[in-house]
Design an enzyme around this catalytic site. Structure first.
Site, PDB file in Angstrom:
ATOM      1  N   CYS A 117       0.791  -1.228   0.000  1.00  0.00           N
ATOM      2  CA  CYS A 117       0.000   0.000   0.000  1.00  0.00           C
ATOM      3  C   CYS A 117       0.827   1.284   0.000  1.00  0.00           C
ATOM      4  O   CYS A 117       0.250   2.375  -0.048  1.00  0.00           O
ATOM      5  CB  CYS A 117      -0.952  -0.001   1.185  1.00  0.00           C
ATOM      6  SG  CYS A 117      -1.898  -1.523   1.329  1.00  0.00           S
ATOM      7  N   HIS A 173      -3.907   7.638   5.920  1.00  0.00           N
ATOM      8  CA  HIS A 173      -4.097   6.319   5.314  1.00  0.00           C
ATOM      9  C   HIS A 173      -5.520   5.843   5.567  1.00  0.00           C
ATOM     10  O   HIS A 173      -6.187   5.374   4.651  1.00  0.00           O
ATOM     11  CB  HIS A 173      -3.065   5.348   5.900  1.00  0.00           C
ATOM     12  CG  HIS A 173      -2.963   4.058   5.157  1.00  0.00           C
ATOM     13  ND1 HIS A 173      -2.695   4.001   3.805  1.00  0.00           N
ATOM     14  CD2 HIS A 173      -3.101   2.763   5.577  1.00  0.00           C
ATOM     15  CE1 HIS A 173      -2.664   2.732   3.419  1.00  0.00           C
ATOM     16  NE2 HIS A 173      -2.915   1.971   4.473  1.00  0.00           N
ATOM     17  N   HIS A 216      -9.971   1.119  -0.798  1.00  0.00           N
ATOM     18  CA  HIS A 216      -8.512   1.022  -0.692  1.00  0.00           C
ATOM     19  C   HIS A 216      -7.933   0.531  -2.018  1.00  0.00           C
ATOM     20  O   HIS A 216      -8.088  -0.629  -2.384  1.00  0.00           O
ATOM     21  CB  HIS A 216      -8.145   0.056   0.427  1.00  0.00           C
ATOM     22  CG  HIS A 216      -6.710   0.137   0.851  1.00  0.00           C
ATOM     23  ND1 HIS A 216      -5.718   0.674   0.056  1.00  0.00           N
ATOM     24  CD2 HIS A 216      -6.079  -0.253   1.990  1.00  0.00           C
ATOM     25  CE1 HIS A 216      -4.563   0.616   0.683  1.00  0.00           C
ATOM     26  NE2 HIS A 216      -4.762   0.055   1.853  1.00  0.00           N
TER      27      HIS A 216
END
Length: 396
Positions: A154, A288, A325
């Site tokens: 990520c 995040h 995401h």
């Protein structure tokens, strides 16, 4: 005034579940609309979850997209479209861009076809591997010889942006394309479902007490980074300055952040040092914000650590509440969102917020956008293995 040694952004292209380009983000992310719905690209009948933020054709498609491309759009095609848009916006000739730095695990489609059927897919598996992607992209667009692909989950495309900025700051090259890409597909969907990581109610609720997990989402973006000297010499419009960056690895746990967010805090501080900024200059943080119990409390602790007494007064939002995401694409997509926040003076909201969590006590800008005078904003990302990134952007 842009200095010779500055690293600036002169172009971008972006694609999410809301569609292609700036207006799609303004109509979706910046209005607090979420893109979650049933996945139609593959059979979800054997999974616990059937939900993600996938593009369905409802918003503006990328240039050249045809109706048959909706299910699913091809990751490589979208990456080329976003990168081409970034180059066109920058006004640079492709041959004057030093190369492509990409964050991606490659295109899972032919790999999945191989393990499901046991027969060779139409597209060679080797051509879909991450190491091939930056070469294929640079060759397709006629870029220079710098080619790197980051695969560290990520933070992959945030690392691509940071690596490009370092090369430009060091005077190694005048301009680079950096990009990140992930489109929701079956293999990783199955892995996250098996880990019981998905939100049980089909909605991502970062920082809310009743949050139950994350959901995946389509996300592809390309950015052109350029030296201040090059941009000024050709009279280019500077969209933002990449003022600072930080990368850390706390190695606390294979999948959970340090409970006090030490890795995130260290990356944030490193970015401030690179930018030669005090923490009190930061006006907005795009966190995040996965909507998981461990991430949200750790990230909140990290911001308290870095921002101190001012932490509750700094605007914060998680745009994964709207986009889902995008894994390896997260850093690049959220860098574009942060850039737009600076340019429009608007903080995108943390959508779907319900009950406050006493352990998450910052100003999360919930539900509706907020106009904020901003000079500096930070984009934070974290990944499995304890790796963390921070990118500071300055409004221009």
């Amino acid at each position: 005034m842009v200095a010779d040694s500055d690293v600036v952004i002169t172009g971008y292209g972006v694609f999410t579940a809301f569609g292609f380009g700036e207006q799609a983000l303004l109509d979706g992310v910046f209005q607090g609309r979420h893109g979650f719905g049933p996945v139609r690209r593959f059979d979800t009948g054997r999974f616990r979850c059937d939900t993600a933020a996938t593009y369905t054709g409802a918003g503006p498609g990328y240039p050249g997209m045809h109706a048959e491309s909706f299910s699913p759009p091809r990751q490589r095609d979208v990456l080329v479209a976003c990168s081409s848009a970034a180059i066109a916006m920058s006004g640079l000739e492709p041959a004057k861009i030093g190369g492509a730095i990409v964050g991606s695990q490659g295109d899972y489609t032919p790999i999945t076809a191989f393990w499901r059927s046991g027969t060779e897919p139409e597209e060679p598996v080797a051509d879909s591997l991450p190491s091939h992607l930056s070469h294929a992209l640079a060759d397709r667009l006629g870029l220079g010889p710098y080619r790197s692909t980051f695969v560290n989950a990520c933070v992959a495309s945030a690392d691509a942006v940071i690596h490009a900025a370092r090369l430009i700051r060091a005077g190694r090259v005048d301009a680079l394309l950096c990009a990140g890409a992930y489109l929701v597909e079956e293999e990783l969907f199955a892995k996250f479902d098996s880990a019981r990581a998905f939100a049980k109610d089909g909605i991502v609720r970062p920082f809310a007490k009743d949050r139950t997990g994350l959901l995946l989402g389509d996300g592809v973006a390309g950015l052109v980074l350029e030296s201040g000297r090059s941009a000024r010499a050709r009279g280019a419009e500077v969209l933002a300055r990449v003022a600072g960056w930080g990368i850390t690895s706390d190695a606390f746990h294979v999948s959970r952040p340090h409970p006090q967010g030490r890795g995130t805090a260290d990356a944030f501080r490193a970015a401030l040092r690179t930018a030669k900024l005090d923490a009190d200059r930061i006006d907005y943080v795009n966190v995040h914000g996965t909507g998981t119990a461990s991430n949200d409390t750790a990230e909140t602790a990290a911001l308290h650590d870095v921002l101190g007494a001012r932490a509750p007064k700094v605007a914060v939002s998680s745009t994964k509440s709207t986009t889902g995401h995008p894994l390896e694409g997260a850093g690049a997509v959220e860098a574009v969102i942060t850039l737009l926040a600076l340019r429009h003076g608007t903080v995108p909201p943390t959508a779907n917020f319900t009950t406050p969590d006493p352990a998450c006590d910052l100003d999360y800008v919930t539900d509706v956008p907020r106009e904020v005078g901003m000079d500096y904003a930070v984009s934070l990302n974290s990944a499995f293995g304890g790796v963390n990134t921070a990118i500071v952007l300055e409004r221009r």
